[in-house]
Design a protein around this motif. Structure first.
Motif, PDB file in Angstrom:
ATOM      1  N   ALA A   1      78.788  61.614  52.401  1.00  0.00           N
ATOM      2  CA  ALA A   1      78.153  60.333  52.714  1.00  0.00           C
ATOM      3  C   ALA A   1      78.184  59.458  51.466  1.00  0.00           C
ATOM      4  O   ALA A   1      77.974  59.945  50.354  1.00  0.00           O
ATOM      5  CB  ALA A   1      76.701  60.535  53.164  1.00  0.00           C
TER       6      ALA A   1
ATOM      7  N   TYR B   1      77.310  55.284  49.881  1.00  0.00           N
ATOM      8  CA  TYR B   1      76.433  54.135  50.086  1.00  0.00           C
ATOM      9  C   TYR B   1      76.752  53.019  49.097  1.00  0.00           C
ATOM     10  O   TYR B   1      77.134  53.287  47.960  1.00  0.00           O
ATOM     11  CB  TYR B   1      74.964  54.533  49.840  1.00  0.00           C
ATOM     12  CG  TYR B   1      74.538  55.825  50.484  1.00  0.00           C
ATOM     13  CD1 TYR B   1      74.866  57.052  49.911  1.00  0.00           C
ATOM     14  CD2 TYR B   1      73.796  55.823  51.665  1.00  0.00           C
ATOM     15  CE1 TYR B   1      74.472  58.246  50.490  1.00  0.00           C
ATOM     16  CE2 TYR B   1      73.398  57.012  52.255  1.00  0.00           C
ATOM     17  CZ  TYR B   1      73.735  58.218  51.664  1.00  0.00           C
ATOM     18  OH  TYR B   1      73.353  59.394  52.242  1.00  0.00           O
TER      19      TYR B   1
ATOM     20  N   TYR C   1      74.572  49.837  47.422  1.00  0.00           N
ATOM     21  CA  TYR C   1      73.289  49.190  47.246  1.00  0.00           C
ATOM     22  C   TYR C   1      73.473  47.944  46.386  1.00  0.00           C
ATOM     23  O   TYR C   1      74.357  47.889  45.529  1.00  0.00           O
ATOM     24  CB  TYR C   1      72.306  50.103  46.504  1.00  0.00           C
ATOM     25  CG  TYR C   1      71.736  51.246  47.297  1.00  0.00           C
ATOM     26  CD1 TYR C   1      72.392  52.471  47.357  1.00  0.00           C
ATOM     27  CD2 TYR C   1      70.524  51.116  47.969  1.00  0.00           C
ATOM     28  CE1 TYR C   1      71.852  53.539  48.055  1.00  0.00           C
ATOM     29  CE2 TYR C   1      69.977  52.179  48.668  1.00  0.00           C
ATOM     30  CZ  TYR C   1      70.641  53.389  48.708  1.00  0.00           C
ATOM     31  OH  TYR C   1      70.109  54.439  49.404  1.00  0.00           O
TER      32      TYR C   1
ATOM     33  N   LEU D   1      69.721  48.578  50.449  1.00  0.00           N
ATOM     34  CA  LEU D   1      70.848  49.277  51.046  1.00  0.00           C
ATOM     35  C   LEU D   1      71.743  48.272  51.766  1.00  0.00           C
ATOM     36  O   LEU D   1      71.267  47.432  52.535  1.00  0.00           O
ATOM     37  CB  LEU D   1      70.341  50.320  52.040  1.00  0.00           C
ATOM     38  CG  LEU D   1      71.395  51.145  52.752  1.00  0.00           C
ATOM     39  CD1 LEU D   1      72.155  52.025  51.767  1.00  0.00           C
ATOM     40  CD2 LEU D   1      70.756  51.992  53.844  1.00  0.00           C
TER      41      LEU D   1
ATOM     42  N   VAL E   1      76.281  52.228  54.738  1.00  0.00           N
ATOM     43  CA  VAL E   1      76.302  53.685  54.690  1.00  0.00           C
ATOM     44  C   VAL E   1      77.542  54.169  55.414  1.00  0.00           C
ATOM     45  O   VAL E   1      77.853  53.685  56.510  1.00  0.00           O
ATOM     46  CB  VAL E   1      75.063  54.308  55.362  1.00  0.00           C
ATOM     47  CG1 VAL E   1      75.122  55.835  55.278  1.00  0.00           C
ATOM     48  CG2 VAL E   1      73.791  53.799  54.716  1.00  0.00           C
TER      49      VAL E   1
ATOM     50  N   LEU F   1      75.362  49.118  43.157  1.00  0.00           N
ATOM     51  CA  LEU F   1      75.333  50.556  42.911  1.00  0.00           C
ATOM     52  C   LEU F   1      75.942  51.303  44.083  1.00  0.00           C
ATOM     53  O   LEU F   1      75.667  50.988  45.246  1.00  0.00           O
ATOM     54  CB  LEU F   1      73.896  51.031  42.712  1.00  0.00           C
ATOM     55  CG  LEU F   1      73.230  50.608  41.409  1.00  0.00           C
ATOM     56  CD1 LEU F   1      71.724  50.662  41.541  1.00  0.00           C
ATOM     57  CD2 LEU F   1      73.679  51.499  40.268  1.00  0.00           C
TER      58      LEU F   1
ATOM     59  N   SER G   1      75.895  61.448  48.870  1.00  0.00           N
ATOM     60  CA  SER G   1      75.019  62.578  49.157  1.00  0.00           C
ATOM     61  C   SER G   1      75.747  63.554  50.063  1.00  0.00           C
ATOM     62  O   SER G   1      76.750  63.220  50.708  1.00  0.00           O
ATOM     63  CB  SER G   1      73.716  62.123  49.816  1.00  0.00           C
ATOM     64  OG  SER G   1      73.945  61.644  51.128  1.00  0.00           O
TER      65      SER G   1
ATOM     66  N   GLN H   1      70.345  61.421  46.834  1.00  0.00           N
ATOM     67  CA  GLN H   1      71.533  60.620  46.580  1.00  0.00           C
ATOM     68  C   GLN H   1      71.824  60.586  45.085  1.00  0.00           C
ATOM     69  O   GLN H   1      70.923  60.508  44.269  1.00  0.00           O
ATOM     70  CB  GLN H   1      71.327  59.202  47.117  1.00  0.00           C
ATOM     71  CG  GLN H   1      71.112  59.198  48.625  1.00  0.00           C
ATOM     72  CD  GLN H   1      70.930  57.807  49.196  1.00  0.00           C
ATOM     73  OE1 GLN H   1      71.148  56.798  48.534  1.00  0.00           O
ATOM     74  NE2 GLN H   1      70.552  57.751  50.464  1.00  0.00           N
TER      75      GLN H   1
ATOM     76  N   TYR I   1      63.126  58.359  41.424  1.00  0.00           N
ATOM     77  CA  TYR I   1      64.332  58.274  40.626  1.00  0.00           C
ATOM     78  C   TYR I   1      63.967  57.678  39.278  1.00  0.00           C
ATOM     79  O   TYR I   1      63.031  56.888  39.151  1.00  0.00           O
ATOM     80  CB  TYR I   1      65.375  57.363  41.294  1.00  0.00           C
ATOM     81  CG  TYR I   1      66.145  57.992  42.414  1.00  0.00           C
ATOM     82  CD1 TYR I   1      65.662  58.011  43.713  1.00  0.00           C
ATOM     83  CD2 TYR I   1      67.385  58.576  42.173  1.00  0.00           C
ATOM     84  CE1 TYR I   1      66.389  58.582  44.740  1.00  0.00           C
ATOM     85  CE2 TYR I   1      68.120  59.150  43.199  1.00  0.00           C
ATOM     86  CZ  TYR I   1      67.611  59.145  44.474  1.00  0.00           C
ATOM     87  OH  TYR I   1      68.335  59.718  45.488  1.00  0.00           O
TER      88      TYR I   1
ATOM     89  N   PHE J   1      67.264  54.864  52.858  1.00  0.00           N
ATOM     90  CA  PHE J   1      66.092  54.850  52.004  1.00  0.00           C
ATOM     91  C   PHE J   1      65.638  53.436  51.695  1.00  0.00           C
ATOM     92  O   PHE J   1      66.433  52.513  51.561  1.00  0.00           O
ATOM     93  CB  PHE J   1      66.387  55.557  50.673  1.00  0.00           C
ATOM     94  CG  PHE J   1      66.225  57.042  50.766  1.00  0.00           C
ATOM     95  CD1 PHE J   1      67.300  57.852  51.081  1.00  0.00           C
ATOM     96  CD2 PHE J   1      64.988  57.624  50.557  1.00  0.00           C
ATOM     97  CE1 PHE J   1      67.147  59.221  51.187  1.00  0.00           C
ATOM     98  CE2 PHE J   1      64.825  58.991  50.655  1.00  0.00           C
ATOM     99  CZ  PHE J   1      65.908  59.792  50.967  1.00  0.00           C
TER     100      PHE J   1
END
Lengths: 112, 111
Positions: free
Chosen positions: A31, A33, A35, A45, A48, A90, A94, A101, B36, B99
């Motif tokens: 997976a 992502y 961001y 987010l 995905v 970013l 994961s 993540q 984090y 998230f």
């Protein structure tokens, strides 16, 4: 090289340019992502991908176009961006069934 | 609307003392929470997590507490060390990989 890498680390582009951000993960995850982190705001987010299929598009404008050719690579194609798109982008990855993540160092994008 | 909030943008603590970072959330469906840590010019790194079936999780100097009724979680670092100086983000999810992050708290541990 290990972990999650992103290139370039810094990018300055004009509003009429087309550029791409690249992310690569060496962790065997499935997976990935994207961001966006704007100054003094939470990470947002954007997209995905699970097993190369896009499973989430968080109402992102079409001037951002993701591409996931395989589970190790993720791209974010940029075109006709606006100055307010300037931010830290970013990438993360994961493992399936894991909620932890792993993030890359980010690309600092400035749109002039 | 921000579902995860970190109301303190910064915190300064003396070395050896306890650092307490706080996080509030609004969605009662959240059932998994993470912290984090982020150093400048690096991506966030996973620190510690907690599931909603627990109210405490400890890993060395780091302990996360969850108060579901108050929709509040906190990260305790004891003793604090100068190397802990970083930005700390809390994040929450509904047991999937989407998230929601807080805006971060910058911790400065003074020697």
């Amino acid at each position: 090289e290990t972990g999650v890498t992103q290139t370039p680390r810094h990018l300055v582009m004009g509003m009429t340019n087309k550029k791409s951000l690249k992310c690569e993960q060496h962790l065997g995850h499935n997976a990935m992502y994207w961001y966006k982190q704007s100054a003094k705001k939470p990470l947002e987010l954007m997209f995905v991908y699970n097993f190369k299929e896009q499973t989430e598009n968080n109402s992102v404008p079409s001037r951002f176009s993701p591409e996931c050719p395989n589970s190790s690579h993720l791209f974010l194609h940029l075109h006709t961006l606006q100055p307010e798109d300037s931010a830290l982008y970013l990438c993360a990855s994961s493992q399936e069934n894991s909620l932890e993540q792993y993030f890359g160092p980010g690309t600092r994008l400035t749109v002039t | 609307d921000q579902q995860v909030k970190q109301n303190s943008p910064s915190l300064s603590v003396q070395e050896g003392r306890i650092s307490i970072l706080n996080c509030d959330y609004t969605n009662s469906m959240f059932d998994y929470f993470l912290w984090y840590k982020k150093y400048p010019a690096e991506g966030p790194t996973f620190l510690i997590s907690i599931s909603s079936i627990k109210d405490k999780n400890e890993d060395g100097r780091f302990t996360v507490f969850l108060n579901k009724s108050a929709k509040h979680l906190s990260l305790h670092i004891v003793p604090s060390q100068p190397g802990d100086s970083a930005v700390y983000f809390c994040a929450a999810s509904v047991r999937n990989n989407k998230f929601y992050f807080g805006s971060g708290t910058k911790l400065n541990v003074k020697p």
